[in-house]
Design a protein around this motif. Structure first.
Motif, PDB file in Angstrom:
ATOM      1  N   GLU B 198      -3.910  -6.316   2.586  1.00  0.00           N
ATOM      2  CA  GLU B 198      -4.492  -7.649   2.350  1.00  0.00           C
ATOM      3  C   GLU B 198      -5.892  -7.812   2.954  1.00  0.00           C
ATOM      4  OE1 GLU B 198      -3.645  -9.831  -0.153  1.00  0.00           O
ATOM      5  OE2 GLU B 198      -1.674 -10.188   0.762  1.00  0.00           O
ATOM      6  N   PRO B 199      -6.109  -7.432   4.225  1.00  0.00           N
ATOM      7  CA  PRO B 199      -7.452  -7.650   4.790  1.00  0.00           C
ATOM      8  C   PRO B 199      -8.524  -6.798   4.107  1.00  0.00           C
ATOM      9  CG  PRO B 199      -5.853  -7.089   6.524  1.00  0.00           C
ATOM     10  CD  PRO B 199      -5.165  -6.872   5.216  1.00  0.00           C
ATOM     11  N   VAL B 200      -8.146  -5.615   3.651  1.00  0.00           N
ATOM     12  CA  VAL B 200      -9.109  -4.757   2.937  1.00  0.00           C
ATOM     13  C   VAL B 200      -9.425  -5.369   1.579  1.00  0.00           C
ATOM     14  CG1 VAL B 200      -9.503  -2.466   1.924  1.00  0.00           C
ATOM     15  CG2 VAL B 200      -8.311  -2.678   4.125  1.00  0.00           C
ATOM     16  N   ALA B 201      -8.373  -5.796   0.880  1.00  0.00           N
ATOM     17  CA  ALA B 201      -8.566  -6.411  -0.437  1.00  0.00           C
ATOM     18  C   ALA B 201      -9.433  -7.666  -0.320  1.00  0.00           C
ATOM     19  CB  ALA B 201      -7.220  -6.756  -1.054  1.00  0.00           C
ATOM     20  N   ALA B 202      -9.160  -8.464   0.692  1.00  0.00           N
ATOM     21  CA  ALA B 202      -9.916  -9.715   0.852  1.00  0.00           C
ATOM     22  C   ALA B 202     -11.397  -9.431   1.053  1.00  0.00           C
ATOM     23  CB  ALA B 202      -9.365 -10.515   2.030  1.00  0.00           C
ATOM     24  N   GLU B 203     -11.697  -8.347   1.743  1.00  0.00           N
ATOM     25  CA  GLU B 203     -13.099  -8.060   2.059  1.00  0.00           C
ATOM     26  C   GLU B 203     -13.812  -7.249   0.979  1.00  0.00           C
ATOM     27  OE1 GLU B 203     -13.740  -8.102   6.014  1.00  0.00           O
ATOM     28  OE2 GLU B 203     -15.532  -6.846   6.037  1.00  0.00           O
ATOM     29  N   LEU B 204     -13.078  -6.388   0.283  1.00  0.00           N
ATOM     30  CA  LEU B 204     -13.752  -5.443  -0.619  1.00  0.00           C
ATOM     31  C   LEU B 204     -13.425  -5.630  -2.098  1.00  0.00           C
ATOM     32  CD1 LEU B 204     -13.396  -2.101   1.399  1.00  0.00           C
ATOM     33  CD2 LEU B 204     -15.310  -3.688   1.367  1.00  0.00           C
ATOM     34  N   GLU B 205     -12.433  -6.416  -2.435  1.00  0.00           N
ATOM     35  CA  GLU B 205     -12.005  -6.495  -3.844  1.00  0.00           C
ATOM     36  C   GLU B 205     -12.148  -7.934  -4.352  1.00  0.00           C
ATOM     37  OE1 GLU B 205      -8.039  -4.872  -3.587  1.00  0.00           O
ATOM     38  OE2 GLU B 205      -8.781  -2.825  -3.302  1.00  0.00           O
ATOM     39  N   GLN B 206     -13.395  -8.357  -4.512  1.00  0.00           N
ATOM     40  CA  GLN B 206     -13.655  -9.746  -4.919  1.00  0.00           C
ATOM     41  C   GLN B 206     -13.107 -10.026  -6.314  1.00  0.00           C
ATOM     42  OE1 GLN B 206     -17.705 -11.169  -4.425  1.00  0.00           O
ATOM     43  NE2 GLN B 206     -17.913  -9.877  -2.615  1.00  0.00           N
ATOM     44  N   GLY B 207     -12.379 -11.107  -6.429  1.00  0.00           N
ATOM     45  CA  GLY B 207     -11.872 -11.525  -7.729  1.00  0.00           C
ATOM     46  C   GLY B 207     -10.532 -10.907  -8.088  1.00  0.00           C
ATOM     47  N   ALA B 208     -10.104  -9.891  -7.351  1.00  0.00           N
ATOM     48  CA  ALA B 208      -8.829  -9.230  -7.676  1.00  0.00           C
ATOM     49  C   ALA B 208      -7.670 -10.002  -7.036  1.00  0.00           C
ATOM     50  CB  ALA B 208      -8.844  -7.800  -7.176  1.00  0.00           C
ATOM     51  N   PRO B 209      -6.476  -9.920  -7.641  1.00  0.00           N
ATOM     52  CA  PRO B 209      -5.324 -10.611  -7.047  1.00  0.00           C
ATOM     53  C   PRO B 209      -5.011 -10.085  -5.646  1.00  0.00           C
ATOM     54  CG  PRO B 209      -4.844  -9.877  -9.278  1.00  0.00           C
ATOM     55  CD  PRO B 209      -6.151  -9.261  -8.905  1.00  0.00           C
ATOM     56  N   THR B 210      -4.393 -10.915  -4.842  1.00  0.00           N
ATOM     57  CA  THR B 210      -4.003 -10.488  -3.497  1.00  0.00           C
ATOM     58  C   THR B 210      -2.929  -9.407  -3.590  1.00  0.00           C
ATOM     59  OG1 THR B 210      -2.230 -12.129  -3.423  1.00  0.00           O
ATOM     60  CG2 THR B 210      -4.394 -12.817  -2.578  1.00  0.00           C
ATOM     61  N   LEU B 211      -2.711  -8.719  -2.490  1.00  0.00           N
ATOM     62  CA  LEU B 211      -1.659  -7.692  -2.460  1.00  0.00           C
ATOM     63  C   LEU B 211      -0.311  -8.316  -2.824  1.00  0.00           C
ATOM     64  CD1 LEU B 211      -0.607  -4.835  -1.782  1.00  0.00           C
ATOM     65  CD2 LEU B 211      -0.393  -5.582   0.601  1.00  0.00           C
ATOM     66  N   ALA B 212      -0.048  -9.489  -2.291  1.00  0.00           N
ATOM     67  CA  ALA B 212       1.244 -10.146  -2.551  1.00  0.00           C
ATOM     68  C   ALA B 212       1.438 -10.396  -4.051  1.00  0.00           C
ATOM     69  CB  ALA B 212       1.326 -11.456  -1.770  1.00  0.00           C
ATOM     70  N   LYS B 213       0.380 -10.832  -4.711  1.00  0.00           N
ATOM     71  CA  LYS B 213       0.497 -11.109  -6.156  1.00  0.00           C
ATOM     72  C   LYS B 213       0.662  -9.819  -6.952  1.00  0.00           C
ATOM     73  CE  LYS B 213      -1.610 -15.626  -6.409  1.00  0.00           C
ATOM     74  NZ  LYS B 213      -2.779 -16.440  -6.695  1.00  0.00           N
ATOM     75  N   ARG B 214      -0.052  -8.775  -6.530  1.00  0.00           N
ATOM     76  CA  ARG B 214       0.119  -7.488  -7.224  1.00  0.00           C
ATOM     77  C   ARG B 214       1.549  -6.983  -7.048  1.00  0.00           C
ATOM     78  NH1 ARG B 214      -5.356  -4.350  -5.205  1.00  0.00           N
ATOM     79  NH2 ARG B 214      -6.352  -6.338  -4.752  1.00  0.00           N
ATOM     80  N   LEU B 215       2.093  -7.182  -5.839  1.00  0.00           N
ATOM     81  CA  LEU B 215       3.473  -6.736  -5.603  1.00  0.00           C
ATOM     82  C   LEU B 215       4.470  -7.542  -6.434  1.00  0.00           C
ATOM     83  CD1 LEU B 215       3.570  -5.989  -1.755  1.00  0.00           C
ATOM     84  CD2 LEU B 215       3.562  -4.381  -3.665  1.00  0.00           C
ATOM     85  N   ASP B 216       4.199  -8.814  -6.590  1.00  0.00           N
ATOM     86  CA  ASP B 216       5.077  -9.629  -7.456  1.00  0.00           C
ATOM     87  C   ASP B 216       5.086  -9.070  -8.879  1.00  0.00           C
ATOM     88  OD1 ASP B 216       5.784 -11.343  -5.456  1.00  0.00           O
ATOM     89  OD2 ASP B 216       4.318 -12.903  -5.986  1.00  0.00           O
ATOM     90  N   ALA B 217       3.886  -8.733  -9.374  1.00  0.00           N
ATOM     91  CA  ALA B 217       3.793  -8.189 -10.742  1.00  0.00           C
ATOM     92  C   ALA B 217       4.506  -6.841 -10.827  1.00  0.00           C
ATOM     93  CB  ALA B 217       2.328  -8.044 -11.141  1.00  0.00           C
ATOM     94  N   LEU B 218       4.302  -6.005  -9.811  1.00  0.00           N
ATOM     95  CA  LEU B 218       4.956  -4.688  -9.775  1.00  0.00           C
ATOM     96  C   LEU B 218       6.477  -4.824  -9.780  1.00  0.00           C
ATOM     97  CD1 LEU B 218       2.834  -2.612  -7.261  1.00  0.00           C
ATOM     98  CD2 LEU B 218       3.722  -1.736  -9.414  1.00  0.00           C
ATOM     99  N   LYS B 219       6.952  -5.761  -8.974  1.00  0.00           N
ATOM    100  CA  LYS B 219       8.401  -5.984  -8.858  1.00  0.00           C
ATOM    101  C   LYS B 219       8.976  -6.391 -10.222  1.00  0.00           C
ATOM    102  CE  LYS B 219      12.260  -7.239  -6.566  1.00  0.00           C
ATOM    103  NZ  LYS B 219      13.293  -6.193  -6.549  1.00  0.00           N
ATOM    104  N   LYS B 220       8.256  -7.299 -10.892  1.00  0.00           N
ATOM    105  CA  LYS B 220       8.731  -7.740 -12.210  1.00  0.00           C
ATOM    106  C   LYS B 220       8.776  -6.572 -13.188  1.00  0.00           C
ATOM    107  CE  LYS B 220       6.985 -12.480 -11.909  1.00  0.00           C
ATOM    108  NZ  LYS B 220       5.801 -13.298 -12.167  1.00  0.00           N
TER     109      LYS B 220
END
Lengths: 280, 340
Positions: B198-220
């Motif tokens: 999450e902290p890496v994504a927040a700093e380096l991946e502008q506009g991309a979903p958070t880790l939690a949201k990506r995991l929700d999609a993966l789980k589905k």
């Protein structure tokens, strides 16, 4: 000397520029050979008619100072069907109907009309379908893009003649009248362009590289290490401490590179926060 | 929101073009001869354009499918990649596209059927191979992020039902999985997610979903029966990285069933030297381009010892959950040695 970005507006004729000169209360400079009017963060250059004059004027003003610039060519153009006095942003420009076109990247916000522009060598009463006609735009783009990124080099035109009107009605006074209503819209667009200029990144001076006895290569590596430390938010004071008592350039470089290697970036930090070399 | 559409004359009449254009009723439309006039023109600045990219609709001519670099193999047979799109709606600071492309405009190749025909033709050449042939999508764009506009997965995934000796890998950070959840999964499509703590994504991946949201999609997707892959690539070195990655890995493998994950790959931050120089010019102030890097044989990557230390630590965390045969770690120095 100021390094703040400036809007450089280039007009072919003084009568085209007059509404901006008056509205922005620009002051005429003594500079020669082109007429130049200046104000806060804005300069207006009068190039004269034709490609050669335009390219020379752009090179001349760019050479006067290294300030970052956004470039805006504003002038009149003919168009087969557009109404006299219509303002549009140029979205494509070519020197002939079959030639390669230049498409200025439309990054800055603009909600008004856009149109293609055909740049010709001499005054013409022929109006090609689907494009406006002028005499300077191609030279303007080609010259100004040597000094700024293409996103920051744009052209806006006001329709001065069309198939119905022809060019016979045009004189200086009439051209100024056609340009007059567009001062605010053009300046709003210029402000949007200006907002695209990236902030400059500077490294605090902790060392007089010029006076250092070292090869060009060593100086370059020291410069790079100082850049890295600035980007990693290492305090200038800390860098000075590391260099304290060092007179040999190679030793300085070794110490600076060691400091770079030993500095791990800390996520979520603001300026000045770094952590030393724990690797986790 | 895209406010300018450039449309090649050659694709004006295509159905895909009409569908995309209908998504942007207020955008200005500019008809062009070839996309290169806009996309490859000189003096463009990627960082400036990224503030308001335009969309270019074009026809991909010549070869559409290319052999993929050997280091990207994940246990399959022959492997290829293709790009229906160049550039991405996200703005990831480490993305190599910033160094490779002059323009940040989205370039969408709308002649989808030509891509599918070429994929089928290549797969036919590998029909006697022991292992299936892999086709990677998502090198030069995110495979799913622009799905509501492009309908890429909706078009390409069904095509793979007819190519049983081929596998399609969709690489993404996106939560746009509706079209995948709306249909029966097929066994020769893998959805691989690029993940960062999450902290890496927040700093380096502008506009991309958070880790939690990506995991929700993966789980589905996993619950629905799709094959999934996990990509920690690039792994980014920073103070406290071992804890940051340990937390992320815990959350990934406790949310998902590790037994039903196709593969996990790890790689350090690395770039060809030319791309790195361009990106450093674009973002001179960014710590990512100024921390822990060295250059060897035309590749800029973490200093070899540092890269091993970081990747080994993250790999050890992954091995707590996944078997070694599913874990692939790419070390830059080994990749260089294996180059012909």
């Amino acid at each position: 000397m100021s390094h703040a970005p400036v809007v450089t507006m280039v007009f072919a004729l003084t009568c085209e520029a007059r509404p901006w000169i008056d509205a922005l209360k620009l002051k005429k400079s003594d500079a020669r050979p082109f007429d130049l009017y200046t104000g806060d963060s804005i300069e207006v250059v009068i190039s004269g008619i034709g490609s050669e004059s335009m390219a020379t004027a752009v090179g001349w003003i760019a050479g006067r100072s290294p300030r970052p610039r956004v470039w805006l060519n504003v002038g009149t153009a003919g168009h087969a069907t557009r109404e006299l006095g219509e303002l549009f942003l140029v979205h494509g420009c070519a020197a002939s109907e079959s030639g390669r076109a230049h498409y200025p990247p439309l990054v800055a916000a603009w909600t008004g009309s856009t149109d293609a522009l055909l740049c010709v060598d001499h005054v013409s009463d022929q109006y090609p379908g689907g494009a406006a006609v002028d005499m300077e735009s191609m030279a303007f783009f080609n010259a100004a893009m040597r000094f700024s990124n293409s996103e920051l080099v744009q052209s806006m035109k006001v329709v001065s003649d069309n198939e119905q009107s022809g060019v016979e009605h045009l004189n200086s006074k009439r051209i100024t009248e056609l340009m007059q209503p567009h001062v605010d819209a053009v300046m709003r667009y210029a402000a949007n362009l200006l907002s695209l200029v990236p902030a400059s990144f500077s490294v605090t001076t902790v060392l007089d590289l010029e006076s250092l006895r070292a090869s060009h290569s060593i100086k370059q590596q020291i410069q790079r290490a100082l850049h890295q430390l600035a980007a990693l938010d290492v305090d200038a004071e800390r860098v000075s401490d590391v260099l304290q008592d060092q007179t040999n350039a190679r030793d300085m470089l070794t110490r600076l590179q060691a400091l770079v290697s030993n500095t791990a970036p800390m996520l979520g930090s603001t300026k000045g926060v770094v952590k030393e070399a724990t690797n986790g | 929101m895209v406010d300018t559409l450039y449309i090649e004359q050659a694709v004006l009449e295509l159905e895909t073009t009409a569908a995309v254009v209908s998504r942007y009723p207020k955008a200005r439309q500019i008809v062009i001869d070839r996309y290169g006039e806009v996309f490859n023109s000189h003096a463009q600045n990627f960082r400036t354009q990224k503030q308001n990219p335009s969309l270019i609709l074009a026809e991909k001519q010549n070869a559409k499918v290319m052999p993929a670099p050997a280091q990207y193999e994940t246990g399959g047979g022959a492997h290829y990649y293709f790009s229906h799109m160049l550039n991405c709606v996200y703005d990831c600071r480490y993305c190599f596209l910033q160094g490779m492309l002059r323009s940040a405009n989205y370039l969408l190749f709308v002649n989808y059927q030509s891509f599918i025909e070429e994929i089928k033709s290549i797969a036919a050449r590998h029909v006697d191979d022991e292992k299936p042939v892999w086709f990677f999508s998502g090198y030069d764009c995110d495979s799913l992020a622009y799905e509501p506009v492009t309908r890429f997965a909706e078009t390409f995934v069904p095509a793979f039902e007819d190519i049983p000796n081929a596998v399609l890998e969709l690489r993404t950070k996106s939560t746009q999985v509706r079209s995948l959840l709306a249909r029966e999964p097929i066994n020769n499509v893998v959805v691989a997610y690029s993940l960062s703590p999450e902290p890496v994504a927040a700093e380096l991946e502008q506009g991309a979903p958070t880790l939690a949201k990506r995991l929700d999609a993966l789980k589905k997707l996993q619950d629905h029966g799709w094959r999934i892959g996990i990509r920690f690539d690039p792994v980014v070195w920073h103070a406290g990285y071992d804890q940051t990655y340990a937390q992320a890995i815990d959350s990934v493998f406790t949310k998902l069933d590790p037994e039903r994950i196709d593969s996990v790959t790890l790689g350090g931050f690395r770039l060809p030297k030319g791309f790195f120089k361009t990106m450093l010019k674009l973002y001179p102030e960014h710590w990512l381009f100024n921390a822990g890097l060295s250059e060897q044989a035309g590749l800029v990557s973490y200093q070899p010892q540092l890269e091993r230390e970081v990747l080994d630590a993250v790999a050890a965390q992954c091995r707590r959950f996944v078997s070694p045969d599913k874990l692939f770690v790419y070390y830059s120095d080994e990749a260089q040695q294996s180059q012909p």
